[in-house]
Write an enzyme that holds these catalytic residues in place. Structure first.
Site, PDB file in Angstrom:
ATOM      1  N   MET A  82     -24.199 -81.008  -0.518  1.00  0.00           N
ATOM      2  CA  MET A  82     -25.450 -80.289  -0.733  1.00  0.00           C
ATOM      3  C   MET A  82     -25.827 -79.462   0.492  1.00  0.00           C
ATOM      4  SD  MET A  82     -27.632 -83.242  -2.714  1.00  0.00           S
ATOM      5  CE  MET A  82     -29.078 -82.205  -2.932  1.00  0.00           C
ATOM      6  N   HIS A  83     -26.769 -78.555   0.288  1.00  0.00           N
ATOM      7  CA  HIS A  83     -27.492 -77.837   1.345  1.00  0.00           C
ATOM      8  C   HIS A  83     -26.697 -76.761   2.082  1.00  0.00           C
ATOM      9  CE1 HIS A  83     -30.084 -81.229   0.664  1.00  0.00           C
ATOM     10  NE2 HIS A  83     -29.335 -82.067   1.341  1.00  0.00           N
ATOM     11  N   ASP A 241     -23.863 -83.523  -4.829  1.00  0.00           N
ATOM     12  CA  ASP A 241     -23.035 -84.727  -4.781  1.00  0.00           C
ATOM     13  C   ASP A 241     -23.813 -86.018  -4.959  1.00  0.00           C
ATOM     14  OD1 ASP A 241     -24.242 -84.588  -2.275  1.00  0.00           O
ATOM     15  OD2 ASP A 241     -22.375 -84.784  -1.151  1.00  0.00           O
TER      16      ASP A 241
END
Length: 494
Positions: A82-83, A241
């Site tokens: 992520m991110h 995830d």
């Protein structure tokens, strides 16, 4: 060779691009993983080349197709770290290395976001405080430090959505992953237009959002040529995830929480309505399932702490031998503590400058003591996150399911159960995030009627750990552990 219908789950993790193919009973028909390298050219920086993700994913898919008839693949689900910030120009060319979830350079940009938007409004809108790991602060860092790159931006993607684009020629993202950008209104599950305006980020840079079970496109001719897949296979939104991992272990209702003991550590709590921690210390995002949300606490270095410890201080010793030595040490490691903040921390301490430490070393301590202290320190950190979610008003779960590489250790699971003061159920799952992405895609394509039916058909629990005699000892020691961060914060920031 399989000829029955199957689903492909693809996962762009921090360490590798993974492909897992399952059937309608959840049996893994084939899996493959190809690593990619991490670059940290300066302190706090963490980057990867998106093209390496795609190269590794193509290898993994082709490897899986050696064991699975390509005509049997009915759907593809996506998940990944992520991110991360992936920037493309108007021709789809990558503008710079991707800035990852554990990149901590954007501290000043986080302060600017809080000042410009206001912490209370930021948390109410996005469900979160501004953390350096999130996508928005990274994007503003590029604005401040690489203006020539910023001027060329035409598309902002998350890591798995770069794979989606390479596979299908479609720009899209899932709403669980989009929640981790700090640019999504997590209540309405749409891009936060007012926030984008305040931060002067064009909405046109962001892809359309979808629920995890929605199709976002199909494998196109280029994607088929590079992967060996057939044109026309539907590609589903999937999830970031952590949300996909939760689906993979069946944490889709408020009565079932999940703990992931991987490179990072996560305590994941589903919710039927959007909830926040008032100060934004716990993350709040949409789940990968429609009309479901979740809160989670994330520590940046969980099993990663054990990996670092072994690689740095005991590289010639197997993990199994280290665990055997730690099992001979009494709970509490004779007064030795380990603070597991090797990469800074996200929750419950939003502090990119905090560092890891061994505290209380004496000449009596052996390698077994150090090893056990590492295991205990990670468990204390996860307990901090569990307590944070309880304090945010979430009701206690009926069950907690644990997965991830660290969960394979009977000793570590027992330490976690003692310190978290809750039974832990081990889920039989291979590559849980990729499995979750496959379950979402399989539901979308109609193999299962619902995500619940998918989980019921495929997930099994094979072992449990229960709190034991050490629970009371650890309760006292956890109170001491909680004092370490406030006492050392000033030292680390200096």
């Amino acid at each position: 060779m399989s000829v029955l219908p199957c689903i492909l789950g693809l996962d762009v993790s921090t360490t590798a691009s993974k492909a897992v193919c399952i059937n309608s009973e959840g049996a893994v028909l084939a899996q493959a993983s190809n690593e990619h390298q991490l670059s940290s050219p300066y302190p706090l920086w963490s980057e990867q080349d998106p093209e390496n993700w795609w190269y590794a994913m193509c290898k993994s898919i082709r490897s899986v197709l050696l064991s699975v008839d390509v005509k049997a693949v009915r759907a593809i689900g996506l998940t990944g770290q992520m991110h991360g910030l992936v920037l493309l120009d108007s021709h789809g060319k990558v503008l710079r290395p991707a800035m990852l979830w554990n990149d901590g350079r954007a501290g000043k940009q986080c302060e600017m976001i809080r000042e410009r938007v206001g912490l209370k409004h930021l948390v109410a809108t996005t469900g979160n405080d501004a953390f350096t790991g999130f996508t928005a602060p990274k994007l503003l860092w590029v604005h401040d430090h690489e203006p020539e790159c910023y001027e060329k931006i035409a598309q902002v993607l998350l890591p798995k959505d770069y794979i989606r684009w390479k596979l299908s020629g479609t720009y899209a993202t899932d709403r669980a992953g989009a929640g981790g950008t700090l640019l999504l209104d997590f209540s309405t599950r749409t891009w936060a237009v007012d926030l984008l305006r305040d931060l002067e980020i064009p909405e046109a840079w962001l892809p359309p959002t979808h629920e995890g079970t929605e199709a976002t496109g199909i494998v196109d001719r280029t994607g088929a040529l590079e992967t060996g897949l057939l044109e026309g296979i539907p590609v589903y939104a999937g999830g970031g995830d952590q949300a996909a991992q939760a689906v993979g272990v069946g944490a889709i209702h408020p009565d079932t929480w999940a703990v992931t003991l991987g490179t990072s550590g996560v305590v994941f709590a589903p919710s039927k309505d959007p909830r926040t921690e008032p100060l934004g210390r716990a993350h709040a995002f949409p789940h990968a399932i429609p009309e479901t949300w979740h809160m989670m606490g994330v520590m940046l270095s969980a099993a990663g702490s054990f990996q670092w410890y072994r690689d740095t201080l005991a590289s010639q010793i197997s993990f199994e031998q280290l665990l055997e030595e730690a099992a001979e040490v009494e709970p509490g490691s004779e007064g030795l503590f380990f603070s597991p903040y090797l990469s800074g921390e996200r929750t419950p301490h939003a502090d990119p400058l905090v560092r890891g430490s061994f505290i209380g070393l004496t000449s009596r301590h052996t390698r077994g003591h150090l090893t056990r202290a590492v295991l205990e320190g990670v468990a204390y950190g996860l307990r901090d996150n569990l307590q944070l979610l309880h304090d945010a008003g979430l009701p206690a779960p009926e069950r907690i399911r644990i997965s991830g590489g660290g969960a394979k250790s009977t000793l570590w699971r027992q330490i976690l159960s003692d310190i978290m003061r809750h039974p832990l159920s081990v889920v039989e799952v291979t590559e849980g995030a990729a499995m979750g992405a496959a379950l979402l895609a399989g539901t979308g394509v109609g193999i299962w009627d619902s995500v619940q039916a998918a989980c019921d058909s495929t997930i099994s629990v094979h072992e449990q750990s229960f709190p034991g005699d050490a629970e009371r000892v650890y309760a006292d020691l956890h109170e001491q552990f909680k004092e370490l961060y406030p006492r050392l914060k000033g030292f680390y920031s200096a």
